[in-house]
Design an enzyme around this catalytic site. Structure first.
Site: not given
Ligand code: M6R
Length: 618
Positions: A2, A27, A74, A100-101, A491, A495, A498, A514, A613
């Site tokens: 948010c 956000r 969000w 926000n929270g 990773e 990607k 997401e 396995h 984010k």
């Molecule tokens: O701000 P942070 O690095 O702590 O965020 C952690 C995850 O939310 C963040 O790495 C998320 O997985 C990525 N945006 C994915 O690309």
């Protein structure tokens, strides 16, 4: 998670708030809203489900006013809808709040307030946790408190981490704000006869670089000329703002189609900036200038635990590998949200390293908090946001110098956190005498090649695009790697999930036989991360096992590796790198593959569905 904005001044607040929200849309983007108050105390609220453009289309109908607050959401409580969008009003209509929270005890507060609402024949207007906040404030105002006092009372009743902004009909030239816990920040921006408020700097940069970050427990009163902080523990005071050194161009998309693409291309620069001055060769030193952990602490470390979430967790996995291999001491990684709740055993000679781009991820902050309270172990944070909550909790920080990362997918901050972890491994190894000056020189010389490895990886964009187009219809991928490339396989899969909405699993190649191998057939492509290195032969065995099941193999390996390219269906060559540095050559290609698949599928790359984010809620 948010984004909130505020404005108080002589201009019309609506357009300024809207522009601020556009800059914070990363956000959260499932609904948005704005409230403005005119000089006579008339309040207008406009809110819309969906992306900000739906609000933008409606805002011309809104009356103007010089004070206002806005929100991009969000969803946590209550699905995205006009009704659940912020701002939320008290049942009296006088108090308007954006938040926000999470109000963790909102059920209990709702039940308490319900009796009064019932008695007045009123009802809740949303399913959110937020709505209890204006209601609590309003009730206390009615009981005779001042706004500051009512807000202080309400905040004191909330459990959980929250950042809120409030306007009230009777004070049309003021915004009130408060921050409790680690719910993402609130930054106040100082203008000339006007003041701004936002969850994050990008919303303020077009207007001012003079700012003040609210701290946990601050209650702020903002008018067009000043900011006053009220805290329970001291007299009201006007804090001293700071100047920030951030170029507004850094948050512009420029010629790139998406922020993600821009940020992928910024990686060599982000890496060079992060390494600059921290990898010195003559005499050799790592992190000599701006790293505050005392030498005695570094020498006494017996174990390192690296924590993070999402992409930062994958960086932590690689960091663990480097700390063991380079510094020569036992190291481990953990998912911060799991670590917190399993009563792990640490001692004061364990160094905890938290990796967090935002410095505001609640799971990571919760873990850091627990480390401090239960073990008092030393903590280092690797973050892109100087002044973030994580930097306040840690004993020392390594600040990545990436500039703001706007795309929801972490890209440049991934490689910069890797460089920071590598430097930290070098520093610990040297402090403990396991790395001689000569060893350190070799390690640092290697690291200094990282920006060019990334640059040459990015140059494979066209080949990534060809392969991505070939597989853009695939619904599943298995991504395999071994050793340090196992973390990259994770990773790569993240990607794909997401931003491309493709189901992908990252696996250690040795694990495939396995279980996951049962999934494979002609329609299940496998991405194999197979640069030359000690485990190359083991990787080719896994590739052969995949091919024997007729699953198409896309291998990413060293440029010119004909043995590998002959073995597989599709090959993407990357610059050969010494074994510990393969993450730098492979990362751009895994990012670009996911990017290109998403592009071919026509997806919203910078704002993937359901994501935000910065994750400031549990
Ligand atoms: O701000 P942070 O690095 O702590 O965020 C952690 C995850 O939310 C963040 O790495 C998320 O997985 C990525 N945006 C994915 O690309």
């Amino acid at each position: 998670m948010c984004g909130i904005v505020g404005y108080v001044g002589l201009q019309s607040a609506g357009p300024i708030l809207l522009e601020g929200l556009q800059r914070l849309e990363y956000r959260g983007y499932d609904s948005s809203g704005i409230a403005v108050v005119d000089r006579d105390g008339a309040i207008a609220v406009m809110k819309r489900e969906g992306k900000l453009r739906t609000l933008q289309a409606a805002i011309s109908e809104m009356p103007s006013g010089g004070t206002g607050i806005g929100h991009t959401r969000w969803a946590t409580h209550g699905q995205p809808s006009d009704r659940n969008a912020h701002p939320h009003a008290s049942s009296s209509g006088d108090v308007i709040v954006v938040q926000n929270g999470i109000v963790e005890n909102y059920r209990e507060l709702r039940a308490e307030l319900q009796q009064q609402l019932d008695a007045e024949g009123r009802s809740w207007q949303s399913e959110t946790d937020t709505e209890v906040i204006p209601e609590l404030i309003s009730r206390e105002l009615a009981a005779g408190r001042s706004i500051e006092s009512a807000l202080g009372y309400a905040i004191g009743r909330l459990r959980g981490a929250n950042a809120i902004a409030v306007v009230h009909r009777s004070q049309p030239d003021r915004i009130y704000a408060a921050r409790t816990g680690s719910a993402g920040g609130i930054v106040i921006g100082y203008g000339d006869g006007e003041m701004f408020l936002a969850s994050d700097l990008p919303a303020l940069l077009p207007h001012t670089t003079t700012v003040y970050h609210l701290e946990d427990g601050d209650l702020a009163v903002v008018d067009s000329e000043s900011l006053t902080i009220r805290r329970a523990d001291r007299e009201p005071y006007e804090p001293t703002p700071v100047q920030i050194d951030l170029d507004p161009v850094a948050i512009a998309r420029g010629p790139y189609r998406h922020f993600m693409l821009k940020e992928i291309h910024e990686q060599p620069r982000a890496l060079s900036d992060t390494i600059r001055g921290r990898a010195r060769l003559d005499p050799p030193s790592a992190l000599a200038d701006d790293f505050d952990l005392p030498e005695s602490t570094l020498r006494g470390i017996e174990r390192v635990l690296v924590i993070g979430m999402g992409t930062s967790l994958h960086a932590a996995m690689i960091g663990r590998w480097w700390i063991e291999q380079i510094a020569g001491i036992p190291a481990d990684f953990d998912n911060a949200s799991e670590f917190r709740f399993r009563a792990p055993l640490l001692g004061p000679s364990t160094l905890v390293v938290a990796v967090t781009q935002s410095g505001e991820t609640i799971d990571t902050l919760g873990a850091m908090n627990q480390v401090r309270e239960r073990w008092g172990a030393p903590q280092v944070v690797i973050t892109n946001v100087d002044g973030s909550e994580a930097t306040r909790q840690a004993d020392a920080a390594i600040i990545m110098r990436c500039g703001p990362e706007v795309g929801v997918a972490s890209t440049k901050t991934f490689v910069a956190s890797l460089a920071s972890l590598y430097l930290l491994a070098c520093r610990i190894g040297h402090a403990q005498g396991r790395l001689t000056d000569d060893d350190l020189t070799v390690q640092l010389e290697q690291l200094l090649t990282a920006p060019s490895l990334v640059e040459r990886g990015i140059a494979r964009a066209e080949r990534c695009s060809e392969v991505a187009q070939r597989f853009s219809e695939s619904s599943n991928f298995l991504v395999l790697g071994r050793g340090i490339e196992y973390a990259l396989a994770m990773e790569a899969a993240l990607k794909c999930k997401e931003i491309s909405y493709v189901h992908a699993e990252g696996y250690a190649a040795g694990e495939m036989k396995h279980g996951p191998i049962a999934l494979l057939d002609q329609g299940f492509p496998v991405i194999a991360l197979a640069p030359r290195g000690p485990l190359f032969d083991k990787m080719t065995s896994a590739i052969q096992q995949v091919s024997a099941r007729r699953a198409p193999v896309i291998a990413i390996g060293d440029e010119g590796d004909e043995e590998l390219s002959d073995l597989v269906d599709h090959f993407i060559g990357v610059p050969p790198a010494p074994a510990p540095l393969t993450p730098f050559s492979l990362t751009p290609v895994i990012q670009l593959l996911a990017y290109q698949i998403a592009l071919t599928r026509g997806l919203d790359i910078d704002q993937p569905r359901n994501l935000a984010k910065t994750v400031t809620v549990e």
